[in-house]
Design a protein around this motif. Sequence first.
Motif: not given
Length: 179
Positions: A5-19
Amino acid sequence: MIIYLHGFDSNSPGNHEKVMQLQFIDPDVRFINYSTLHPKHDMQHLLKEVSKQMEMSDDKSPMICGVGLGGFWSERIGFLSGIKQVIFNPNLFPQENMEGRIDRPEEYADIATKCIENFRTKNAGRCMVVLSKEDELLDNSRSEEALSPYYDIVWDETQTHKFKSISHHLQAMKAFKNA
C-alpha cells in the motif's frame, strides 16, 4: 504474496522501487491503489481488495506492507484481514497532519474509534515496525511511544519519510513473514 500500500503520494516513483525490492522476499507482490482522499471509502475499498487478493493466492503466510499513510492502513487492514504487517514510518495521526490535503481528515479519528477496541493488544507480535530517525514529516518518537508496547520497533539511521530503500530490512522482513 505481499500486498503493498502506497503512502499519500500514490504517484511517487519510489512505489515502483519498493515493489521491486519486495520481490526479493516474494516474487508475488501486489500493489493496491486507493484514493488517499476519502478515508471511509478507502477503508472499504482496501478491505475488499485485500480480501480479493487473498482469495486469488494460495500463500499460507501473506503479508501487507505500507509506508506513511500506507502504514496506517496496512496495520489496520492487515489486522482485520488476519495477515502480518510491516509498516514503515506509519502516519498514525493523519487526522492531525493531513488537514488541507484531504477532504475529511476527521474521518481518520472516527475510523480509529470504530476499529476493534484495543486492536493492537490483539495484534501484538503480528506487525513489524520500521521507523526512520531522519523522518522529516513525522515525529517517530510519538509513533514509537504508541506502538512499542505491542510491536518490536526497528530504527533506521538513514532513510527519510518516504523510505526510498527498504533493502536493509528485507532479510528481517522475510524472516518475519515466514515465522
